[in-house]
Design an enzyme around this catalytic site. Structure first.
Site, mmCIF file in Angstrom:
data_model
loop_
_atom_site.group_PDB
_atom_site.id
_atom_site.type_symbol
_atom_site.label_atom_id
_atom_site.label_comp_id
_atom_site.label_asym_id
_atom_site.label_seq_id
_atom_site.Cartn_x
_atom_site.Cartn_y
_atom_site.Cartn_z
ATOM 1 N N HIS A 98 -33.046 -49.428 -94.761
ATOM 2 C CA HIS A 98 -34.212 -50.045 -95.415
ATOM 3 C C HIS A 98 -33.778 -50.959 -96.556
ATOM 4 O O HIS A 98 -34.277 -52.080 -96.687
ATOM 5 C CB HIS A 98 -35.140 -48.947 -95.955
ATOM 6 C CG HIS A 98 -36.265 -49.470 -96.790
ATOM 7 N ND1 HIS A 98 -37.488 -49.839 -96.266
ATOM 8 C CD2 HIS A 98 -36.353 -49.698 -98.135
ATOM 9 C CE1 HIS A 98 -38.270 -50.259 -97.234
ATOM 10 N NE2 HIS A 98 -37.609 -50.192 -98.386
ATOM 11 N N GLU A 99 -32.842 -50.492 -97.380
ATOM 12 C CA GLU A 99 -32.385 -51.314 -98.503
ATOM 13 C C GLU A 99 -31.653 -52.567 -98.019
ATOM 14 O O GLU A 99 -31.780 -53.639 -98.613
ATOM 15 C CB GLU A 99 -31.493 -50.492 -99.434
ATOM 16 C CG GLU A 99 -32.193 -49.315 -100.097
ATOM 17 C CD GLU A 99 -33.491 -49.697 -100.790
ATOM 18 O OE1 GLU A 99 -33.608 -50.843 -101.270
ATOM 19 O OE2 GLU A 99 -34.407 -48.854 -100.828
ATOM 20 N N HIS A 102 -33.919 -55.372 -97.262
ATOM 21 C CA HIS A 102 -34.250 -56.271 -98.372
ATOM 22 C C HIS A 102 -33.196 -57.367 -98.521
ATOM 23 O O HIS A 102 -33.523 -58.512 -98.884
ATOM 24 C CB HIS A 102 -34.353 -55.486 -99.674
ATOM 25 C CG HIS A 102 -35.556 -54.610 -99.755
ATOM 26 N ND1 HIS A 102 -36.836 -55.069 -99.500
ATOM 27 C CD2 HIS A 102 -35.691 -53.287 -100.063
ATOM 28 C CE1 HIS A 102 -37.700 -54.074 -99.648
ATOM 29 N NE2 HIS A 102 -37.034 -52.983 -99.991
#
Length: 226
Positions: A98-99, A102
């Protein structure tokens, strides 16, 4: 908190937010103890995903705390908490991906991500002033100060509106990557990663709901004091 027409909804949303935070903690605790199919740590998954997308210059850094994971677009670093960075669990894999999602948004300069980054610092300063402006506006009967406080709360609501698509898109990118590389392994692993990211997404929905009822509450106070 200022008492106003939306005080009861604020209390309800606050309680709901606490329940969602508890759900996130329980969900991550469960899947943070289930080893992923490939035995890869969060840092391993993050590095693999970054390299597969040509982001070799983005560094991975271990940071203290629990679920303090975040991507820093200024320093180009994926910061992973202790329970994610060096742990080979389904939960750690999902959070790490998920990170990195980004970082992929940053590479293509996703408009919502860029806007959120520009809003963060001035909004933080503004929200520290907002309650005092509201209080001064009410006590001194200065409508200008009162409405300035309303505008700042409105800006906070806008920040949460912008945050939702950014977070949802990062989770989508994470799940697509994990599936495409076969990192989820079993159906259980796929469901686990999805459950972790869904629980995390609910916290952002709760944050938006809280910002919305706070803004409506402050707006009601401003109108009644105008």
């Amino acid at each position: 908190m200022f008492l106003g027409p939306y005080t009861i909804p604020i209390i309800i949303v606050f309680v709901a937010s606490m329940l969602i935070q508890g759900y996130l903690s329980r969900t991550y605790k469960k899947w943070g103890q289930v080893r992923n199919a490939r035995g890869l740590t969060g840092a391993d998954v993050a590095r693999m995903m970054l390299d597969d997308n040509g982001l070799h210059d983005v560094k991975i850094i271990a940071v203290p705390g629990n679920l303090t994971d975040h991507y820093d677009p200024g320093k180009k670093t994926v910061n992973l908490s202790q329970s994610v960075h060096s742990v080979a669990s389904v939960g750690a894999m999902a959070v790490a991906a998920h990170e990195v999602g980004h970082a992929l948004q940053d590479r293509v300069r996703m408009p919502a991500l860029v806007l959120r980054g520009k809003m963060a610092v001035p909004l933080s300063l503004g929200m520290n002033l907002a309650p005092w402006l509201l209080l001064a506006g009410i006590l001194l009967r200065l409508s200008g100060l009162l409405w300035l406080g309303v505008v700042l709360f409105g800006a906070a609501l806008l920040f949460h509106v912008v945050t939702l698509p950014v977070e949802f898109d990062a989770s989508r990118r994470a799940l697509v990557y994990l599936d495409s590389r076969g990192l989820n392994g079993t159906v259980e692993g796929q469901n686990g990663a999805r459950n972790v990211l869904t629980a995390a997404a609910l916290t952002y929905v709760a944050g938006f709901a809280m910002a919305l009822v706070q803004f409506l509450n402050i707006l009601g106070i401003a109108r009644s004091n105008n």
